[in-house]
Design a protein around this motif. Structure first.
Motif, PDB file in Angstrom:
ATOM      1  N   ASP A   1      -5.790  -5.114  -0.328  1.00  4.59           N
ATOM      2  CA  ASP A   1      -5.670  -3.692   0.040  1.00  4.59           C
ATOM      3  C   ASP A   1      -5.060  -2.879  -1.098  1.00  4.59           C
ATOM      4  N   VAL A   2      -4.116  -3.468  -1.827  1.00  8.29           N
ATOM      5  CA  VAL A   2      -3.500  -2.785  -2.979  1.00  8.29           C
ATOM      6  C   VAL A   2      -4.521  -2.671  -4.112  1.00  8.29           C
ATOM      7  N   VAL A   3      -5.299  -3.731  -4.320  1.00  9.49           N
ATOM      8  CA  VAL A   3      -6.352  -3.688  -5.353  1.00  9.49           C
ATOM      9  C   VAL A   3      -7.342  -2.566  -5.026  1.00  9.49           C
ATOM     10  N   ASP A   4      -7.733  -2.475  -3.740  1.00 14.40           N
ATOM     11  CA  ASP A   4      -8.710  -1.458  -3.330  1.00 14.40           C
ATOM     12  C   ASP A   4      -8.182  -0.036  -3.517  1.00 14.40           C
ATOM     13  N   ALA A   5      -6.869   0.124  -3.431  1.00 15.42           N
ATOM     14  CA  ALA A   5      -6.282   1.468  -3.542  1.00 15.42           C
ATOM     15  C   ALA A   5      -6.055   1.875  -5.001  1.00 15.42           C
ATOM     16  N   SER A   6      -6.484   1.045  -5.944  1.00 14.75           N
ATOM     17  CA  SER A   6      -6.220   1.286  -7.375  1.00 14.75           C
ATOM     18  C   SER A   6      -7.495   1.703  -8.097  1.00 14.75           C
ATOM     19  N   ASP A   7      -7.324   2.120  -9.365  1.00 10.84           N
ATOM     20  CA  ASP A   7      -8.498   2.562 -10.138  1.00 10.84           C
ATOM     21  C   ASP A   7      -9.118   1.431 -10.953  1.00 10.84           C
ATOM     22  N   HIS A   8      -8.279   0.546 -11.532  1.00 14.74           N
ATOM     23  CA  HIS A   8      -8.805  -0.516 -12.403  1.00 14.74           C
ATOM     24  C   HIS A   8      -7.966  -1.781 -12.231  1.00 14.74           C
ATOM     25  N   VAL A   9      -8.624  -2.947 -12.358  1.00 16.19           N
ATOM     26  CA  VAL A   9      -7.938  -4.241 -12.223  1.00 16.19           C
ATOM     27  C   VAL A   9      -7.844  -4.895 -13.602  1.00 16.19           C
TER      28      VAL A   9
ATOM     29  N   GLU B   1      -3.355   7.391 -13.869  1.00 13.14           N
ATOM     30  CA  GLU B   1      -4.371   6.393 -13.506  1.00 13.14           C
ATOM     31  C   GLU B   1      -3.643   5.184 -12.934  1.00 13.14           C
ATOM     32  N   VAL B   2      -4.268   4.514 -11.955  1.00 13.36           N
ATOM     33  CA  VAL B   2      -3.592   3.385 -11.291  1.00 13.36           C
ATOM     34  C   VAL B   2      -4.241   2.070 -11.726  1.00 13.36           C
ATOM     35  N   LEU B   3      -3.431   1.230 -12.390  1.00 16.12           N
ATOM     36  CA  LEU B   3      -3.897  -0.068 -12.886  1.00 16.12           C
ATOM     37  C   LEU B   3      -3.226  -1.164 -12.059  1.00 16.12           C
ATOM     38  N   VAL B   4      -3.989  -2.155 -11.630  1.00 15.52           N
ATOM     39  CA  VAL B   4      -3.432  -3.173 -10.739  1.00 15.52           C
ATOM     40  C   VAL B   4      -3.679  -4.572 -11.292  1.00 15.52           C
ATOM     41  N   HIS B   5      -2.704  -5.459 -11.093  1.00 21.17           N
ATOM     42  CA  HIS B   5      -2.865  -6.873 -11.464  1.00 21.17           C
ATOM     43  C   HIS B   5      -3.544  -7.593 -10.299  1.00 21.17           C
ATOM     44  N   PRO B   6      -4.500  -8.490 -10.578  1.00 15.78           N
ATOM     45  CA  PRO B   6      -5.240  -9.127  -9.480  1.00 15.78           C
ATOM     46  C   PRO B   6      -4.424 -10.108  -8.635  1.00 15.78           C
ATOM     47  N   GLU B   7      -3.147 -10.324  -8.967  1.00 16.26           N
ATOM     48  CA  GLU B   7      -2.298 -11.119  -8.071  1.00 16.26           C
ATOM     49  C   GLU B   7      -1.835 -10.286  -6.870  1.00 16.26           C
TER      50      GLU B   7
ATOM     51  N   LEU C   1       0.835  -1.197   0.000  1.00 14.54           N
ATOM     52  CA  LEU C   1       0.000   0.000   0.000  1.00 14.54           C
ATOM     53  C   LEU C   1       0.878   1.259   0.000  1.00 14.54           C
ATOM     54  N   GLU C   2       2.015   1.187   0.710  1.00 15.51           N
ATOM     55  CA  GLU C   2       2.939   2.336   0.747  1.00 15.51           C
ATOM     56  C   GLU C   2       3.471   2.624  -0.665  1.00 15.51           C
ATOM     57  N   ASP C   3       3.739   1.569  -1.447  1.00 23.42           N
ATOM     58  CA  ASP C   3       4.195   1.768  -2.834  1.00 23.42           C
ATOM     59  C   ASP C   3       3.138   2.547  -3.616  1.00 23.42           C
ATOM     60  N   VAL C   4       1.869   2.147  -3.441  1.00 21.07           N
ATOM     61  CA  VAL C   4       0.787   2.802  -4.200  1.00 21.07           C
ATOM     62  C   VAL C   4       0.699   4.267  -3.777  1.00 21.07           C
TER      63      VAL C   4
ATOM     64  N   ALA D   1      -4.780   1.529 -21.346  1.00 21.76           N
ATOM     65  CA  ALA D   1      -3.966   2.739 -21.531  1.00 21.76           C
ATOM     66  C   ALA D   1      -4.128   3.289 -22.945  1.00 21.76           C
ATOM     67  N   ARG D   2      -4.191   2.391 -23.923  1.00 22.72           N
ATOM     68  CA  ARG D   2      -4.341   2.832 -25.321  1.00 22.72           C
ATOM     69  C   ARG D   2      -5.659   3.597 -25.512  1.00 22.72           C
ATOM     70  N   ASP D   3      -6.716   3.102 -24.850  1.00 21.82           N
ATOM     71  CA  ASP D   3      -8.050   3.689 -25.071  1.00 21.82           C
ATOM     72  C   ASP D   3      -8.363   4.843 -24.112  1.00 21.82           C
ATOM     73  N   SER D   4      -7.557   5.017 -23.059  1.00 24.30           N
ATOM     74  CA  SER D   4      -7.858   6.019 -22.032  1.00 24.30           C
ATOM     75  C   SER D   4      -7.456   7.431 -22.484  1.00 24.30           C
ATOM     76  N   ASP D   5      -8.132   8.431 -21.917  1.00 19.97           N
ATOM     77  CA  ASP D   5      -7.746   9.822 -22.182  1.00 19.97           C
ATOM     78  C   ASP D   5      -6.497  10.205 -21.381  1.00 19.97           C
ATOM     79  N   ALA D   6      -6.187   9.426 -20.347  1.00 24.38           N
ATOM     80  CA  ALA D   6      -5.032   9.744 -19.500  1.00 24.38           C
ATOM     81  C   ALA D   6      -3.725   9.536 -20.266  1.00 24.38           C
ATOM     82  N   ASP D   7      -2.689  10.292 -19.873  1.00 26.05           N
ATOM     83  CA  ASP D   7      -1.378  10.185 -20.529  1.00 26.05           C
ATOM     84  C   ASP D   7      -0.356   9.458 -19.679  1.00 26.05           C
ATOM     85  N   GLU D   8      -0.696   9.226 -18.405  1.00 22.80           N
ATOM     86  CA  GLU D   8       0.272   8.602 -17.487  1.00 22.80           C
ATOM     87  C   GLU D   8      -0.425   7.508 -16.683  1.00 22.80           C
ATOM     88  N   PHE D   9       0.325   6.456 -16.391  1.00 24.46           N
ATOM     89  CA  PHE D   9      -0.257   5.315 -15.676  1.00 24.46           C
ATOM     90  C   PHE D   9       0.724   4.794 -14.630  1.00 24.46           C
TER      91      PHE D   9
END
Ligand code: 13P
Ligand code: SF4
Length: 306
Positions: free
Chosen positions: A205-213, A195-201, A181-184, A223-231
């Protein structure tokens, strides 16, 4: 020209001359990703193994991935440059524990993550990857399901499919478990626009602190389809390179390295394309049994969430 440049040229020349397909997982070192003609997540690579016209596939990833491609394509030669490049999670399932779980949950189907050996798959009803785990579990009529071996992916599936009871196996990925969680929080502070993308492994708590799994390939598509420029990508660090290469967008990862994925070097690939060995040779009878749950998974297809 540098030694690495000469090795790349020689690999590409031999690939052409011998009609090889070179596949690499998204966690391979950049120089190996760069010379592969097919790069992706474990599900994509399994499907591409069936589609490629090449008779010989040089597979750069961990052993269970190369084995899956061989099981689906027994007539093809699958070369795995470093057989000792193994996913420790695949080694966490022992037959007795799995048989005991089956005995305690009579009639419950076994859904097995592809990060397993052919022996484990042969004892399973259907496989899944992180891209389609939710879809696979939803596709089953049963209320109780045994999920093997990743407890974090299983917990994620349980939350997405609350109407079913998921019986977990105590397996895990040490690389994703190490992301905290500290890393996030630190990465969010450093890159507030990302935007914060997380792998379900990762842990819940880390999954909950993220935007998408997402699976690794799912992160790239998002990332390709998102309006965001950074992930911020909460997974093995090489995914940041792959995401940038495909989308041209910046990605930041925690310091999470899969040492097994890093065992395959340019020199190993060169030696593999020269000698077309070491080849993947699972027991033929085991291959027939392991193919059934993998094929069932492919028949259900890739998940929308993945
Ligand atoms: P993907 O299926 O998302 O590529 O994941 C495989 C893996 O080993 C994750 O650690
Ligand atoms: Fe296995 Fe984890 Fe490495 Fe993926 S990142 S191959 S699950 S040890």
């Amino acid at each position: 020209m540098t030694g690495a440049g000469r090795a790349v040229d020689e690999i590409l020349r031999l690939r052409e001359e011998k009609g090889l397909a070179i596949m690499a997982h998204n966690y391979q070192v950049p120089e190996v990703q760069d010379l592969a003609d097919i790069v992706g997540d474990s599900l994509f690579l399994a499907m591409e193994g069936l589609r490629t016209g090449a008779d010989t596939i040089v597979f750069c990833g961990v052993a269970f991935m190369a084995e899956t491609v061989k099981v689906l394509n027994p007539e093809k030669t699958v070369v795995h440059p470093v057989p000792d490049s193994r996913c420790p999670m695949a080694g966490m399932v022992d037959t007795e524990t799995l048989m005991a779980l089956k005995g305690e949950n009579p009639g419950a189907p076994v859904v097995t993550y592809v990060n397993t050996t052919a022996e484990t798959k042969a004892l399973s009803d259907i496989c899944c990857t992180s891209a389609n785990a939710v879809k696979i579990v939803r596709s089953l009529p049963d209320e109780r399901i045994i999920f093997v071996p990743d407890q974090n992916l299983g917990s994620f599936v349980q939350r997405m499919v609350p109407e079913k009871e998921i019986v977990l196996y105590p397996g895990y990925c040490h690389v994703h478990m190490g992301i905290s969680l500290e890393d996030v929080e630190r990465l969010r502070r450093e890159h507030p626009e990302a935007e914060v993308l997380v792998h379900p492994e990762c842990t819940p708590d880390v999954v909950d602190a993220s935007d998408h799994v997402y699976s690794t390939e799912g992160m790239i598509r998002h990332a390709r389809d998102s309006d965001a420029d950074e992930f911020i990508v909460l997974t093995e660090k090489e995914l940041a390179y792959r995401l940038w290469k495909v989308t041209g967008k910046r990605a930041y990862a925690p310091d999470a390295t899969c040492p097994n994925m890093k065992k395959i070097t340019l020199e190993d690939v060169l030696s593999a394309v020269r000698g077309l060995e070491p080849t993947v040779e699972p027991d033929p009878e085991l291959m027939v049994r392991a193919r059934i749950p993998i094929q069932r998974m492919l028949d259900v297809g890739r998940g929308d969430e993945g």
